[in-house]
Design a protein around this motif. Structure first.
Motif: not given
Length: 722
Positions: A646, A651, A654, A656-657, A689-690, A692-694, A698
């Motif tokens: 990461i 970062c 957020c 989400e991860c 996770a990758a 959904s990352c804003q 990731i």
């Protein structure tokens, strides 16, 4: 085939999206829709907010009316009690339905035009007397403005109408101030002229006296008597120049049209645009002229009270250029309206949108999302599936200092007061609206927009930076259905195989919204009633399970076919991932609104952390012992494509991860994510996770376990992030 084999076929479809065996069927071409939408097949026969009527004389929230409300108001005025009144009410409702169908079919014009056309249609079907009665009733309707249907043009039409009303109010206020100042400055010049040599000439005296009595005076003699010792000009030259310059600026300004000429005045600047670049260019070019008007107002206010001090004020007004303008100065003048066509959201001329909003430019921008189900990945320059349309407003809200309104087109009338607040506020405002184009899915545009909000795919919210100093006053989730819950849950009544009435409570989820779009039929499979089993769970219930339990079940939706027969449709893993992401984004908005606030819940649970002692207290306390520091994210200078890592420094916190797997992902002392234990989760979770990352930081690398299911598809999804 036994039930276990059929269950396995359903699990295979859920994991891979492949239909196999005779227990499943594709939903393509079957005209399925979510069961909760079954009552709305003939939308035009139902009373709802559209069509809308724009009131040309309205102010504030009264600038727009629903057709249904206008018909109800008319019937209260003209429908008598008793049988005759009921007959008129029945025919008026028939007329309303006819108008709604005509507008849905493309009819346009004022309400009186479409009313008369519908009355003539009903009269031709029954008798001429009915047509005359309905036309007479139409004369009692309170508003005769433009009628707009639920089309992709409606958000721009409605926002433009509201903006014009707000601009009209600014125009009245400006002209009231400017007229007063022009009158007072003119009086100063007129008085100075009458006390000067030029004002005491025979010609000036004759003009001042008026025609009826001119013959009774010798103006030559009068001029010699009263003109002795009069100064050549009562006003000092610098003051006269200031006053004349301010007067000319106020009389020739181009920001507001003369009263009564608001629409179409040729000398007035244009403030409505269809792209950000043109609006920004016009704004920059006009700033010097705007500063000149502000300077003229300030000078005039001082001159008419005799308070202008050249030694002090000359320096102040010399420095008042476009760089010295304040937000209050800009708020006096029209805002720049930009209604971006849906197809131009990604155009280069609109790339500066966020920069213009964050800079505080007096900009009111409408951005329409026509498709929430963009199936591209971040690697192609777009957001992941099901996310793209709903992120712009939350991004702008994070900038602060502006007004933000997000809603679906079907909800615009309900939030008309918020819309008026946005177009009337000082500073920038963003209006993000979902408006489905006709023919894109299986639903009419109004129902598609309502479904987008109901499913949390495009929830409604507003953020008003000027409303207060905290989130409770600035942010609102009002008007979302069941805003305190994860999903909107309604009751479905149906008849079973024995024709007995049954009821079931069912959630309307993001997956239900996707089912309305035939382009994404591959994410669903139809299960015959004989193959239903206890291992199938509603989508909302399946999402509530932990990963181990969810792997033993298959998520399904309730749908109806063209005969309104109840069906079960199972959903593949990719769409469930998007549904989970939609739920995470919704929960984040809930926290902004104080719903299920994690900090408040922690306090109520008694889990308030102990206060951290100061460094001085810790050093002097005999019981103080150093605590182990928070683990820092590993610092790696170079990474291979096969390594999972990461970009911690980027970062945005957020969370989400961590919502996907808190054992695999953790925060360091700076509240930024890193991979804590790669063995604590699956490669699928890394890829999710990758996606959904804003900010796409990731990198899932290569799979560790070659036996993990569906690796080929997971590697394809991971490729843009490796």
């Amino acid at each position: 085939m036994d039930m276990h084999a059929k269950h396995q076929d359903q699990l295979v479809f859920h994991l891979t999206g492949r239909v196999q065996g005779d227990a499943l069927a594709s939903v393509a071409g079957k005209d399925l829709r979510p069961a909760l939408l079954a009552p709305y097949r003939d939308l035009d026969a139902l009373r709802h907010d559209f069509p809308l009527v724009l009131d040309p004389q309205g102010e504030g929230g009264d600038c727009v009316h629903t057709l249904a409300a206008l018909v109800d108001d008319m019937l209260q005025k003209v429908a008598p009690r008793g049988f005759e009144g009921e007959r008129l009410r029945r025919h008026a409702l028939q007329l309303e339905t006819a108008i709604r169908r005509a507008v849905s079919g493309g009819a346009r014009g004022t309400l009186s035009d479409v009313w008369d056309a519908a009355a003539a249609q009903l009269g031709a079907a029954e008798d001429d007397t009915l047509e005359q009665v309905l036309m007479h009733a139409g004369s009692a309707v309170a508003c005769d403005g433009e009628v707009i249907g639920c089309t992709q043009d409606a958000p721009a039409q409605l926002l433009t109408h509201a903006w014009r009303i707000a601009t009209r109010a600014k125009s009245r206020q400006f002209h009231a101030t400017a007229s007063r100042l022009v009158q007072k400055l003119s009086d100063i010049l007129r008085a100075a002229h009458s006390h000067s040599q030029s004002g005491r000439t025979p010609q000036s005296l004759m003009a001042a006296l008026g025609a009826p009595h001119q013959a009774q005076f010798d103006f030559e003699a009068l001029s010699r008597v009263i003109g002795k010792g009069v100064p050549r000009d009562e006003l000092p030259a610098p003051r006269r120049a200031r006053i004349e310059r301010a007067l000319k600026t106020l009389e020739t300004q181009r920001f507001f049209a003369p009263p009564g000429e608001e629409d179409g005045a040729p000398s007035r600047y244009e403030f409505a645009f269809d792209n950000c670049a043109a609006a920004a260019l016009a704004y920059r070019e006009r700033l010097p002229a705007l500063a000149e008007v502000v300077r003229a107002i300030g000078i005039a206010e001082l001159e008419i009270t005799g308070a202008y001090n050249e030694a002090e004020h000359d320096l102040i007004f010399a420095a008042l250029d476009e760089h010295a303008l304040t937000a209050e100065d800009l708020a006096r003048f029209p805002d720049y309206l930009v209604c971006i066509p849906p197809a131009q959201n990604d155009a280069a001329v609109n790339a500066m949108l966020i920069d213009l909003l964050s800079a505080g430019m007096p900009l009111k921008v409408l951005v329409e999302s026509a498709d929430l189900l963009d199936d591209a990945s971040i690697g192609t320059g777009h957001f992941a599936f099901g996310v793209r349309g709903a992120r712009l407003a939350t991004t702008a809200m994070g900038l602060g200092g502006m007004f933000v309104l997000q809603t679906a087109e079907a909800n615009l009338y309900a939030l008309r007061d918020r819309m008026m607040r946005g177009v009337s506020c000082a500073g920038p405002a963003l209006f993000s609206v979902f408006a489905s184009p006709a023919g894109q899915g299986s639903l009419p545009p109004y129902l598609a927009a309502a479904a987008a909000m109901q499913s949390r795919a495009f929830p409604a919210f507003s953020y008003d930076a000027a409303a207060g100093s905290n989130w409770a006053t600035r942010f609102s989730l009002d008007n979302n259905p069941r805003a305190e819950d994860d999903w909107s849950i309604e009751t479905i009544d149906y008849a079973d195989n024995t024709l007995q009435r049954q009821s079931v409570r069912h959630a309307f989820t993001f997956a239900d919204f996707v089912l309305c779009d035939p382009r994404h039929a591959a994410h669903f499979a139809l299960v015959r009633p004989g193959d239903w089993h206890d291992g199938m769970l509603p989508v909302a219930d399946w999402l509530a399970l932990d990963e181990a339990d969810a792997s033993q079940h298959v998520p399904y939706l309730l749908a109806v076919d063209e005969t309104d027969t109840l069906q079960r449709v199972i959903v593949d893993a990719r769409l469930m991932q998007a549904t989970r992401r939609c739920l995470l984004l919704w929960r984040r908005l809930q926290e902004h609104a104080g719903v299920h606030d994690s900090y408040a819940e922690r306090i109520l649970a008694g889990a308030v952390p102990e206060p951290v002692p100061s460094a001085e207290a810790a050093a002097t306390s005999p019981a103080a012992t150093p605590e182990a520091p928070e683990p820092e994210a590993p610092v790696v200078s170079e990474h291979s494509r096969d390594e999972a890592w990461i970009e911690t420094a980027r970062c945005p916190s957020c969370n989400e991860c961590q919502n996907i797997n808190p054992r695999m992902f953790a925060y360091d002392a700076n509240k930024q994510a890193y991979i804590k234990d790669i063995t604590a989760g699956t490669y699928r979770q890394l890829v999710e996770a990758a996606e959904s990352c804003q900010v796409a930081i990731i990198h899932p690398g290569a799979p560790r376990d070659p036996s993990e299911p569906d690796l080929e598809a997971l590697l394809a999804r991971a490729e843009p992030f490796r």
